[in-house]
Design a protein around this motif. Structure first.
Motif, short mmCIF file in Angstrom:
data_model
loop_
_atom_site.label_atom_id
_atom_site.label_comp_id
_atom_site.label_asym_id
_atom_site.label_seq_id
_atom_site.Cartn_x
_atom_site.Cartn_y
_atom_site.Cartn_z
N PHE A 4 17.74 -72.94 99.14
CA PHE A 4 17.30 -74.33 99.08
C PHE A 4 16.52 -74.57 97.80
CE2 PHE A 4 17.86 -73.63 103.60
CZ PHE A 4 18.51 -74.78 104.00
N THR A 5 16.65 -75.77 97.26
CA THR A 5 15.86 -76.19 96.11
C THR A 5 14.85 -77.22 96.59
OG1 THR A 5 17.71 -75.80 94.63
CG2 THR A 5 15.91 -77.16 93.80
N VAL A 6 13.57 -76.93 96.39
CA VAL A 6 12.50 -77.81 96.83
C VAL A 6 11.85 -78.39 95.58
CG1 VAL A 6 10.35 -77.94 98.14
CG2 VAL A 6 12.13 -76.34 98.83
N SER A 7 11.69 -79.72 95.54
CA SER A 7 11.06 -80.36 94.38
C SER A 7 10.00 -81.34 94.85
CB SER A 7 12.10 -81.06 93.51
OG SER A 7 12.79 -82.03 94.26
N GLY A 8 9.05 -81.59 93.97
CA GLY A 8 7.96 -82.51 94.28
C GLY A 8 6.89 -82.46 93.21
N THR A 9 5.66 -82.79 93.59
CA THR A 9 4.52 -82.79 92.66
C THR A 9 3.31 -82.14 93.33
OG1 THR A 9 3.80 -84.97 93.41
CG2 THR A 9 5.26 -84.92 91.49
N PHE A 10 2.39 -81.68 92.48
CA PHE A 10 1.12 -81.17 92.99
C PHE A 10 0.01 -81.61 92.06
CE2 PHE A 10 2.60 -77.82 90.19
CZ PHE A 10 1.46 -77.37 89.54
N GLU A 11 -1.22 -81.59 92.57
CA GLU A 11 -2.37 -82.02 91.79
C GLU A 11 -2.81 -80.91 90.85
OE1 GLU A 11 -5.64 -83.64 94.01
OE2 GLU A 11 -4.27 -84.66 95.39
N ALA A 12 -2.69 -81.17 89.55
CA ALA A 12 -3.16 -80.24 88.53
C ALA A 12 -4.41 -80.84 87.87
CB ALA A 12 -2.06 -80.01 87.50
N ARG A 13 -5.00 -80.11 86.97
CA ARG A 13 -6.19 -80.61 86.27
C ARG A 13 -5.90 -81.88 85.47
NH1 ARG A 13 -8.38 -75.27 83.46
NH2 ARG A 13 -6.96 -74.12 84.78
N ASP A 14 -4.69 -81.94 84.89
CA ASP A 14 -4.32 -83.06 84.02
C ASP A 14 -3.73 -84.23 84.80
OD1 ASP A 14 -4.75 -80.79 82.57
OD2 ASP A 14 -2.88 -80.85 81.47
N GLY A 15 -3.64 -84.15 86.11
CA GLY A 15 -3.00 -85.18 86.92
C GLY A 15 -1.87 -84.55 87.73
N GLN A 16 -0.88 -85.34 88.06
CA GLN A 16 0.24 -84.85 88.85
C GLN A 16 1.20 -84.01 88.00
OE1 GLN A 16 0.84 -85.24 92.22
NE2 GLN A 16 -1.23 -86.08 92.29
N GLN A 17 1.60 -82.86 88.52
CA GLN A 17 2.52 -81.95 87.83
C GLN A 17 3.77 -81.80 88.69
OE1 GLN A 17 2.03 -80.18 84.86
NE2 GLN A 17 4.14 -79.54 85.11
N ALA A 18 4.94 -82.03 88.09
CA ALA A 18 6.20 -81.90 88.82
C ALA A 18 6.59 -80.43 88.93
CB ALA A 18 7.29 -82.68 88.10
N PHE A 19 7.33 -80.10 90.00
CA PHE A 19 7.83 -78.74 90.16
C PHE A 19 9.20 -78.76 90.83
CE2 PHE A 19 5.81 -79.46 94.26
CZ PHE A 19 6.70 -78.89 95.16
N GLU A 20 9.91 -77.67 90.66
CA GLU A 20 11.19 -77.45 91.34
C GLU A 20 11.29 -75.95 91.58
OE1 GLU A 20 14.75 -79.74 90.27
OE2 GLU A 20 15.67 -77.77 89.94
N ARG A 21 11.48 -75.57 92.83
CA ARG A 21 11.49 -74.17 93.21
C ARG A 21 12.69 -73.87 94.08
NH1 ARG A 21 6.28 -70.92 93.78
NH2 ARG A 21 5.71 -71.57 91.72
#
Length: 58
Positions: free
Chosen positions: A4-21
């Motif tokens: 499965f490919t899971v994508s979304g965002t998380f809270e980083a120091r600079d704001g929202q950071q996108a990811f795909e795993r």
């Protein structure tokens, strides 16, 4: 088990950071839980700080 490919965002120091795993799991729900667990451990985030937008079978 399926891939499965899971994508979304998380809270980083600079704001929202996108990811795909990509993860191997039994179903979409297990894939989401696996990614939430990994990000919590790697980035010291709580589940409320991670937003999953899409889970797709690869």
């Amino acid at each position: 088990m399926s891939q499965f490919t899971v994508s979304g965002t998380f809270e980083a120091r600079d704001g929202q950071q996108a990811f795909e795993r990509s993860v191997e799991a039994e179903n979409e729900s297990v894939a989401e839980e696996h990614v939430l667990s990994q990000f919590g451990a790697e980035h010291n985030l709580k589940r409320t700080q991670i937003e999953i937008s899409e889970v797709t079978a690869a």
